[in-house]
Design a protein around this motif. Sequence first.
Motif, mmCIF file in Angstrom:
data_model
loop_
_atom_site.group_PDB
_atom_site.id
_atom_site.type_symbol
_atom_site.label_atom_id
_atom_site.label_comp_id
_atom_site.label_asym_id
_atom_site.label_seq_id
_atom_site.Cartn_x
_atom_site.Cartn_y
_atom_site.Cartn_z
ATOM 1 N N UNK A 1 0.838 -1.197 0.000
ATOM 2 C CA UNK A 1 0.000 0.000 0.000
ATOM 3 C C UNK A 1 0.873 1.248 0.000
ATOM 4 N N UNK A 2 0.692 2.086 -1.038
ATOM 5 C CA UNK A 2 1.547 3.270 -1.184
ATOM 6 C C UNK A 2 1.017 4.110 -2.345
ATOM 7 N N UNK A 3 1.678 5.245 -2.571
ATOM 8 C CA UNK A 3 1.394 6.068 -3.741
ATOM 9 C C UNK A 3 2.189 5.526 -4.927
ATOM 10 N N UNK A 4 1.526 5.461 -6.102
ATOM 11 C CA UNK A 4 2.177 4.966 -7.317
ATOM 12 C C UNK A 4 1.905 5.943 -8.457
ATOM 13 N N UNK A 5 2.980 6.254 -9.188
ATOM 14 C CA UNK A 5 2.875 7.189 -10.301
ATOM 15 C C UNK A 5 3.090 6.466 -11.622
ATOM 16 N N UNK A 6 2.290 6.863 -12.594
ATOM 17 C CA UNK A 6 2.455 6.327 -13.952
ATOM 18 C C UNK A 6 3.558 7.113 -14.669
ATOM 19 N N UNK A 7 4.478 6.392 -15.224
ATOM 20 C CA UNK A 7 5.500 7.011 -16.074
ATOM 21 C C UNK A 7 5.334 6.465 -17.488
ATOM 22 N N UNK A 8 5.015 7.341 -18.407
ATOM 23 C CA UNK A 8 4.791 6.949 -19.797
ATOM 24 C C UNK A 8 5.966 7.449 -20.636
ATOM 25 N N UNK A 9 6.637 6.506 -21.302
ATOM 26 C CA UNK A 9 7.748 6.840 -22.194
ATOM 27 C C UNK A 9 7.335 6.537 -23.624
ATOM 28 N N UNK A 10 7.412 7.526 -24.472
ATOM 29 C CA UNK A 10 7.076 7.353 -25.885
ATOM 30 C C UNK A 10 8.373 7.054 -26.640
ATOM 31 N N UNK B 1 9.671 10.936 -25.378
ATOM 32 C CA UNK B 1 8.997 11.670 -24.312
ATOM 33 C C UNK B 1 8.960 10.823 -23.049
ATOM 34 N N UNK B 2 9.089 11.494 -21.921
ATOM 35 C CA UNK B 2 8.913 10.837 -20.624
ATOM 36 C C UNK B 2 7.974 11.715 -19.797
ATOM 37 N N UNK B 3 6.767 11.173 -19.527
ATOM 38 C CA UNK B 3 5.743 11.914 -18.799
ATOM 39 C C UNK B 3 5.388 11.155 -17.524
ATOM 40 N N UNK B 4 5.277 11.870 -16.411
ATOM 41 C CA UNK B 4 4.999 11.250 -15.118
ATOM 42 C C UNK B 4 3.697 11.795 -14.556
ATOM 43 N N UNK B 5 2.858 10.885 -14.007
ATOM 44 C CA UNK B 5 1.556 11.258 -13.475
ATOM 45 C C UNK B 5 1.631 11.849 -12.079
ATOM 46 N N UNK B 6 0.458 12.277 -11.598
ATOM 47 C CA UNK B 6 0.362 12.915 -10.282
ATOM 48 C C UNK B 6 0.315 11.917 -9.136
ATOM 49 N N UNK B 7 0.083 10.625 -9.409
ATOM 50 C CA UNK B 7 0.123 9.609 -8.364
ATOM 51 C C UNK B 7 -1.250 9.111 -7.958
ATOM 52 N N UNK B 8 -1.314 7.820 -7.632
ATOM 53 C CA UNK B 8 -2.538 7.160 -7.174
ATOM 54 C C UNK B 8 -2.213 6.353 -5.927
ATOM 55 N N UNK B 9 -3.054 6.502 -4.902
ATOM 56 C CA UNK B 9 -2.895 5.696 -3.695
ATOM 57 C C UNK B 9 -3.556 4.348 -3.931
ATOM 58 N N UNK B 10 -2.743 3.287 -3.964
ATOM 59 C CA UNK B 10 -3.269 1.931 -4.098
ATOM 60 C C UNK B 10 -3.382 1.337 -2.701
ATOM 61 N N UNK B 11 -4.620 1.110 -2.272
ATOM 62 C CA UNK B 11 -4.878 0.544 -0.945
ATOM 63 C C UNK B 11 -5.100 -0.954 -1.105
ATOM 64 N N UNK B 12 -4.137 -1.746 -0.653
ATOM 65 C CA UNK B 12 -4.190 -3.199 -0.792
ATOM 66 C C UNK B 12 -4.854 -3.771 0.460
ATOM 67 N N UNK B 13 -6.025 -4.411 0.282
ATOM 68 C CA UNK B 13 -6.744 -5.000 1.403
ATOM 69 C C UNK B 13 -6.120 -6.316 1.810
#
Length: 229
Positions: A116-125, A132-144
């Motif tokens: 469980x943590x924050x995860x950011x998408x990194x998209x490389x074209x 291009x290398x673009x990075x997202x703002x982050x998503x909290x993945x809550x693992x039950x």
Amino acid sequence: MCLLYFLSAVRVIQPYRVVSINGTAQVQCFTQPQPSYNQIKPSYDQSPPYPYPIPEEVRVTLLKGLHGSQELCSSILNFTEQRETGVEREGEVQCSAKLSGGAVEMTVSGLKPTDTDMYRCEIEVFYPPPYLRLTGNGTLIHVLDSSDCPVQGAQRETGDEEDDNEGDERMASVSVPVVVLVILVMFVLIIIIYFQTVQCERGKREIVRPVPGGPYKVEAVAFSSKEIV
């Protein structure tokens, strides 16, 4: 300078939070503005166009942490052939990516509660240029945890308990008037029996009472044999 302006104009947007059930989570990574992918843009959409050639081969990576560079897993997508061309994994965690609704959807499996943590998408074209290398703002993945997963069963049990409680309340609300009615009926029957008993006692007293002007009492007179002669 122009390239820096375009890089600042393109960004990756992610949902704030997703819940992982059974160790699997799905994270959508949207590129704004979105490449058209040969789709007709609606007339009401006034957003600026994607400033680069439409991506054909990209690498999508999930980075762990809000500012870290630790790679959780990655996947390479070929939009021309609409398939994955490579998957990289770290330990038991595995990613698969696909294009869905104008976003790159990452499906992560093999997660544990400790992930469980924050995860950011990194998209490389990779292709076509420029790279291009673009990075997202982050998503909290809550693992039950596995013990937290049977939420539906707990809800079902809670619903059954609520139904039982409602049934008990209904029975209680119905039984109270019934008890009161039975008590009233018994009270009326006791009163009726009491009056009937009183009337019977009065009738018996009237029958036993002597009637005026009834038969006279005859007194016996003794006669001797000498008087008869």
